[in-house]
Write a protein that holds these residues in place. Structure first.
Motif, PDB file in Angstrom:
ATOM      1  N   VAL B 158       0.877  -1.174   0.000  1.00 35.10           N
ATOM      2  CA  VAL B 158       0.000   0.000   0.000  1.00 35.10           C
ATOM      3  C   VAL B 158       0.915   1.226   0.000  1.00 35.10           C
ATOM      4  CG1 VAL B 158      -1.705   1.313   1.322  1.00 35.10           C
ATOM      5  CG2 VAL B 158      -1.873  -1.180   1.175  1.00 35.10           C
ATOM      6  N   TYR B 159       0.885   1.973  -1.102  1.00 34.29           N
ATOM      7  CA  TYR B 159       1.792   3.115  -1.239  1.00 34.29           C
ATOM      8  C   TYR B 159       1.161   4.395  -0.713  1.00 34.29           C
ATOM      9  CZ  TYR B 159       4.685   0.151  -4.190  1.00 34.29           C
ATOM     10  OH  TYR B 159       5.491  -0.850  -4.656  1.00 34.29           O
ATOM     11  N   LEU B 160       1.951   5.179  -0.059  1.00 33.81           N
ATOM     12  CA  LEU B 160       1.529   6.477   0.461  1.00 33.81           C
ATOM     13  C   LEU B 160       2.306   7.526  -0.320  1.00 33.81           C
ATOM     14  CD1 LEU B 160       2.041   5.371   4.162  1.00 33.81           C
ATOM     15  CD2 LEU B 160      -0.179   5.546   2.987  1.00 33.81           C
ATOM     16  N   GLU B 161       1.630   8.156  -1.267  1.00 33.16           N
ATOM     17  CA  GLU B 161       2.342   9.102  -2.143  1.00 33.16           C
ATOM     18  C   GLU B 161       2.653  10.388  -1.404  1.00 33.16           C
ATOM     19  OE1 GLU B 161       1.382   9.445  -6.277  1.00 33.16           O
ATOM     20  OE2 GLU B 161      -0.131   7.873  -6.049  1.00 33.16           O
ATOM     21  N   SER B 162       3.928  10.704  -1.412  1.00 34.34           N
ATOM     22  CA  SER B 162       4.417  11.851  -0.649  1.00 34.34           C
ATOM     23  C   SER B 162       4.990  12.867  -1.634  1.00 34.34           C
ATOM     24  CB  SER B 162       5.486  11.315   0.318  1.00 34.34           C
ATOM     25  OG  SER B 162       6.102  12.352   0.995  1.00 34.34           O
ATOM     26  N   THR B 163       4.222  13.932  -1.859  1.00 29.64           N
ATOM     27  CA  THR B 163       4.600  14.896  -2.900  1.00 29.64           C
ATOM     28  C   THR B 163       4.392  16.316  -2.395  1.00 29.64           C
ATOM     29  OG1 THR B 163       2.346  14.925  -3.755  1.00 29.64           O
ATOM     30  CG2 THR B 163       3.845  13.306  -4.728  1.00 29.64           C
ATOM     31  N   ALA B 164       4.861  17.262  -3.189  1.00 29.33           N
ATOM     32  CA  ALA B 164       4.668  18.675  -2.821  1.00 29.33           C
ATOM     33  C   ALA B 164       3.187  18.980  -2.633  1.00 29.33           C
ATOM     34  CB  ALA B 164       5.280  19.564  -3.903  1.00 29.33           C
ATOM     35  N   GLU B 165       2.327  18.345  -3.444  1.00 35.06           N
ATOM     36  CA  GLU B 165       0.888  18.626  -3.395  1.00 35.06           C
ATOM     37  C   GLU B 165       0.284  18.345  -2.011  1.00 35.06           C
ATOM     38  OE1 GLU B 165       2.342  16.974  -6.068  1.00 35.06           O
ATOM     39  OE2 GLU B 165       2.292  18.896  -7.142  1.00 35.06           O
ATOM     40  N   ASN B 166       0.737  17.272  -1.344  1.00 33.54           N
ATOM     41  CA  ASN B 166       0.189  17.013  -0.001  1.00 33.54           C
ATOM     42  C   ASN B 166       1.182  17.397   1.101  1.00 33.54           C
ATOM     43  OD1 ASN B 166       1.989  14.809   0.119  1.00 33.54           O
ATOM     44  ND2 ASN B 166       0.442  13.337  -0.516  1.00 33.54           N
ATOM     45  N   PHE B 168       4.138  16.559   1.484  1.00 33.69           N
ATOM     46  CA  PHE B 168       4.946  15.399   1.861  1.00 33.69           C
ATOM     47  C   PHE B 168       4.406  14.740   3.134  1.00 33.69           C
ATOM     48  CE2 PHE B 168       7.551  18.269  -0.652  1.00 33.69           C
ATOM     49  CZ  PHE B 168       7.949  17.430  -1.673  1.00 33.69           C
ATOM     50  N   ASN B 169       3.122  14.859   3.340  1.00 39.73           N
ATOM     51  CA  ASN B 169       2.443  14.211   4.466  1.00 39.73           C
ATOM     52  C   ASN B 169       1.184  13.551   3.935  1.00 39.73           C
ATOM     53  OD1 ASN B 169       1.524  13.433   7.008  1.00 39.73           O
ATOM     54  ND2 ASN B 169       0.492  15.407   7.333  1.00 39.73           N
ATOM     55  N   PRO B 170       1.332  12.368   3.353  1.00 40.31           N
ATOM     56  CA  PRO B 170       0.176  11.703   2.738  1.00 40.31           C
ATOM     57  C   PRO B 170      -0.869  11.347   3.781  1.00 40.31           C
ATOM     58  CG  PRO B 170       2.071  10.225   2.818  1.00 40.31           C
ATOM     59  CD  PRO B 170       2.556  11.561   3.262  1.00 40.31           C
ATOM     60  N   PRO B 171      -2.135  11.255   3.379  1.00 38.35           N
ATOM     61  CA  PRO B 171      -3.172  10.814   4.311  1.00 38.35           C
ATOM     62  C   PRO B 171      -2.943   9.360   4.713  1.00 38.35           C
ATOM     63  CG  PRO B 171      -4.062  11.036   2.072  1.00 38.35           C
ATOM     64  CD  PRO B 171      -2.663  11.550   2.030  1.00 38.35           C
ATOM     65  N   THR B 172      -3.457   8.967   5.869  1.00 40.97           N
ATOM     66  CA  THR B 172      -3.344   7.570   6.302  1.00 40.97           C
ATOM     67  C   THR B 172      -4.138   6.694   5.324  1.00 40.97           C
ATOM     68  OG1 THR B 172      -5.223   7.910   7.763  1.00 40.97           O
ATOM     69  CG2 THR B 172      -3.042   8.141   8.746  1.00 40.97           C
ATOM     70  N   ASN B 187      14.139  10.739   4.547  1.00 41.77           N
ATOM     71  CA  ASN B 187      15.045  10.451   3.446  1.00 41.77           C
ATOM     72  C   ASN B 187      14.151   9.815   2.385  1.00 41.77           C
ATOM     73  OD1 ASN B 187      17.060   9.643   1.713  1.00 41.77           O
ATOM     74  ND2 ASN B 187      17.665   7.883   2.954  1.00 41.77           N
ATOM     75  N   PRO B 188      14.046  10.374   1.200  1.00 42.45           N
ATOM     76  CA  PRO B 188      14.917  11.357   0.572  1.00 42.45           C
ATOM     77  C   PRO B 188      14.433  12.812   0.582  1.00 42.45           C
ATOM     78  CG  PRO B 188      13.552  10.368  -1.100  1.00 42.45           C
ATOM     79  CD  PRO B 188      13.139   9.735   0.217  1.00 42.45           C
ATOM     80  N   THR B 189      13.224  13.112   1.025  1.00 42.25           N
ATOM     81  CA  THR B 189      12.695  14.458   0.753  1.00 42.25           C
ATOM     82  C   THR B 189      13.209  15.534   1.703  1.00 42.25           C
ATOM     83  OG1 THR B 189      10.728  14.252   2.168  1.00 42.25           O
ATOM     84  CG2 THR B 189      10.534  13.407  -0.086  1.00 42.25           C
ATOM     85  N   GLY B 190      13.773  15.130   2.846  1.00 46.45           N
ATOM     86  CA  GLY B 190      14.271  16.120   3.802  1.00 46.45           C
ATOM     87  C   GLY B 190      13.175  16.831   4.570  1.00 46.45           C
ATOM     88  N   THR B 191      11.939  16.373   4.430  1.00 45.74           N
ATOM     89  CA  THR B 191      10.824  17.049   5.096  1.00 45.74           C
ATOM     90  C   THR B 191      10.517  16.399   6.449  1.00 45.74           C
ATOM     91  OG1 THR B 191       9.245  15.616   3.958  1.00 45.74           O
ATOM     92  CG2 THR B 191       9.792  17.711   2.898  1.00 45.74           C
ATOM     93  N   TYR B 340      12.505  21.646  -1.443  1.00 46.69           N
ATOM     94  CA  TYR B 340      11.885  21.213  -0.194  1.00 46.69           C
ATOM     95  C   TYR B 340      12.967  20.625   0.706  1.00 46.69           C
ATOM     96  CZ  TYR B 340       7.851  21.935  -3.067  1.00 46.69           C
ATOM     97  OH  TYR B 340       6.941  22.509  -3.898  1.00 46.69           O
ATOM     98  N   GLY B 341      12.634  20.466   1.983  1.00 49.68           N
ATOM     99  CA  GLY B 341      13.592  19.889   2.921  1.00 49.68           C
ATOM    100  C   GLY B 341      14.744  20.838   3.192  1.00 49.68           C
ATOM    101  N   GLY B 342      15.834  20.285   3.776  1.00 44.31           N
ATOM    102  CA  GLY B 342      17.029  21.089   4.008  1.00 44.31           C
ATOM    103  C   GLY B 342      16.955  22.011   5.209  1.00 44.31           C
ATOM    104  N   ILE B 343      15.822  21.974   5.951  1.00 41.34           N
ATOM    105  CA  ILE B 343      15.708  22.832   7.149  1.00 41.34           C
ATOM    106  C   ILE B 343      15.943  22.011   8.417  1.00 41.34           C
ATOM    107  CG2 ILE B 343      14.132  24.276   8.511  1.00 41.34           C
ATOM    108  CD1 ILE B 343      12.793  25.045   5.835  1.00 41.34           C
TER     109      ILE B 343
END
Lengths: 410, 410
Positions: B158-166, B168-172, B187-191, B340-343
């Protein structure tokens, strides 16, 4: 619902060495002044050789500057170490290995535990009894054992009983088995096979398309000429065997963690359709995915084992331990006790006097003369009636143990 | 017949970082004078801190005398290290752990790879996309994935798509899953997630009797206040989560190998009959059977991370890397590149300009400006159109990369 791997529930509750530790602690509690000597667990006691210490100091210093700092290394181990392993551990026996056939790791326990992952879960596993518990426990955890009976035998394992009666060289299985764990020089019995005897196993594996998992962790202790140092001394073994080697006992690395496994490129497993498939490729994928290389410092330490000074110093340590083995073996034989092993291995396997059970003899030794050994039955049902002592203690303790045997009231 | 584990055949053929290495080698071969800068693999570059070096020299010397020699250590790690981990890594956040809840190991890669063994093989596994490949590959090898489709998605995951649109916090997941791999800082998004966002996952797990496998390998890089350092900051997480921590990135241990895993005693899996069973007990059994402890020298080095000097020196190293992250992030944003990320993490996750594919952008960067990053799609299908840079290089290289971006002809 996060269901557990229920195969774990087939494992026996208590682990041999923790059972021993508990019994010793209990005795010590009631007898605080008893001077207990422990020849139970097979851990080394001599410090690391000067050549190894020096190499580690250098490696530590390398880690302190950006130019020589070592981050992630190859999952398979550094070439500087693999080259020396091939040169000093195999070429002297006429065995030619490619660098890609050696996989350096953090321990033979891990390797011999993990190797079963690359095989199908329904294979038939064959094990000696007595046996190093890791081979059986990891196959129980993987679901290859079935349930245990009252005698602690698992229904799906094929046991090879290794006793004084068959010279600790059981016959090959009458039927077909897929995986065969062999350990020579043997833990716990300290016995070995000749080349001719080992060839019988290689021939069986060829005929049955089985794989031999050959644990040679005690290879460095071999003293006699006809005892094979590697299974690859046997013709054709490169097509049927994986070999495990360790620096733990050889060079005192039990706390440093470095070992290696040989998976020849010519070694094949089979897909369900019968097509052969490279076990070297599978193990490489397993290690790259689940392992991140042994510590750089430990690999540098292992390299030093093969320097001129290192080899000389290691040899002295091994002689020291093997002299201990001789003292135990000859001392007990002169007292009329039946002993095996201890000639090409740092373990002496003792037949308990008066047919006592392993645990009864364990208790007698602990209570009467304050010596801790390992009850043979802890290694499996065919170990019943035996008792293991290790040669890894220091000289004076070893000598005292022999004297204490003489004081036993049987 | 020794059949292989055919689940391995479901793995994709080539491993991301070896594919990158091959492409870079090919380019280098045709352009021998190109000054290539590598911000691809997440390996550290700063040498070990003086406090750690000193502790290792002392530990090496201990190994040279019989009195202080360290042989087999506890499979779970030395108490001297576990005590400091609890004191410095958890107590400051109000988390109270027992020593028996910490398992020291030789790496988080190994732990996060091995943890799935204690669970039933038919569990439903949920993974972010993009993701650290070890989580998926080890479940493929264990037979929990089924076959991949053309988009490199496996039918049973079951994939949880983690993108700028959400963010990087996909719904459960809408349905029930059993095992959930989360990695934050990611890792890898740094978020990262806030505490409130992470609580949603803990609540989901409670409701569904799922287990969260929480990878906090980058915890030390957190700079902002509302970002949880441990999942156990969230109420009730001790009943649903295992946490992985590592010294690799925190203190530069990628070559030394030391990490640890937290398995709370209150954490339960379930037998098929629904009865709860301690995951701490299962993991302890797994480690005792298949692992022999991390190197004594590495554990002594890890202990030094928590000394007064060690903590100060480590903090300086982390600031150095996070300044690199800031230079990349702010430099690229000022050039109009979406980042994104890096903070709170040493990774910057870049949206490729002009909707280029990850590999097209990888090639453009390599060929035009001789910079090596990681194509986002290498971490999974939702990484397509992204590109990862690490902050683990040195300052001047990092600054050059930002300048080179400015020279890109898009």
């Amino acid at each position: 619902m996060a269901k557990i791997n229920e195969n774990y529930l087939n494992l026996k509750g208590s682990y041999l060495f923790s059972e021993i530790a508990q019994r010793v602690a209990h005795f010590k509690n009631n007898n605080p002044d008893a001077n207990i000597i422990r020849l139970g667990i097979g851990d080394v006691t001599q410090p690391l050789c000067p050549a190894i210490i020096e190499a580690m100091h250098t490696a530590v210093d390398e880690m302190s500057s950006q130019e020589s700092f070592a981050g992630y290394g190859p999952e398979q181990g550094y070439r500087f170490l693999i080259e020396k392993i091939i040169k000093y551990q195999f070429e002297p026996y006429g065995i030619h290995l490619d660098e890609s056939e050696i996989f350096v790791s953090d321990g033979s326990k891990c390797d011999s535990a993990n190797i079963q992952e690359i095989f199908d879960k329904d294979l038939v596993v064959s094990l000696m009894s007595p046996v190093y518990p890791v081979y059986s426990d990891t196959n129980i955890m993987a679901g290859r054992s079935g349930k245990p009976n009252n005698n602690n035998q698992y229904q799906n394992f094929v046991y090879l009983e290794s006793t004084a009666e068959n010279g600790f060289n059981p016959p090959t299985p009458s039927g077909k088995v897929d995986l065969i764990y062999l350990c020579f020089p043997n833990n716990p019995t300290g016995t070995t096979l000749t080349k001719k005897q080992l060839k019988v196993w290689v021939d069986y594996a060829k005929e049955n398309k089985s794989i031999i998992l050959f644990d040679a962790a005690y290879e460095a202790f071999i003293q006699e000429p006809d005892v094979p140092h590697s299974i690859y001394e046997i013709e054709g073994a490169e097509n049927v065997a994986i070999e495990f080697r360790s620096f733990s006992k050889t060079a005192g690395f039990t706390g440093l963690r470095c070992a290696y496994t040989v998976v020849p490129k010519s070694l094949m497993g089979y897909k369900s359709n019968g097509e052969p498939y490279s076990l070297n490729a599978l193990w490489n994928r397993r290690q790259c995915t689940k392992f991140n290389g042994a510590s750089y410092i430990s690999q540098k330490a292992a390299e030093a084992v093969f320097s001129d000074e290192g080899r000389m110093q290691i040899e002295n340590n091994i002689s020291y331990y093997m002299d201990n083995a001789k003292i135990i073996r000859e001392g007990l034989i002169s007292q009329g006790i039946e002993c095996y092993g201890g000639i090409n291995a740092p373990y002496v396997w003792i037949k308990t006097p008066k047919n006592m059970s392993s645990w009864d003899f364990f208790s007698l030794m602990l209570e009467q003369v304050h010596v801790v050994g390992t009850p043979g039955v802890g290694f499996g049902f065919s170990g019943e009636g035996y008792y293991r002592l290790t040669a890894f203690s220091d000289r004076s303790q070893t000598e005292k143990v022999v004297q204490r045997f003489a004081n036993l009231a049987l």
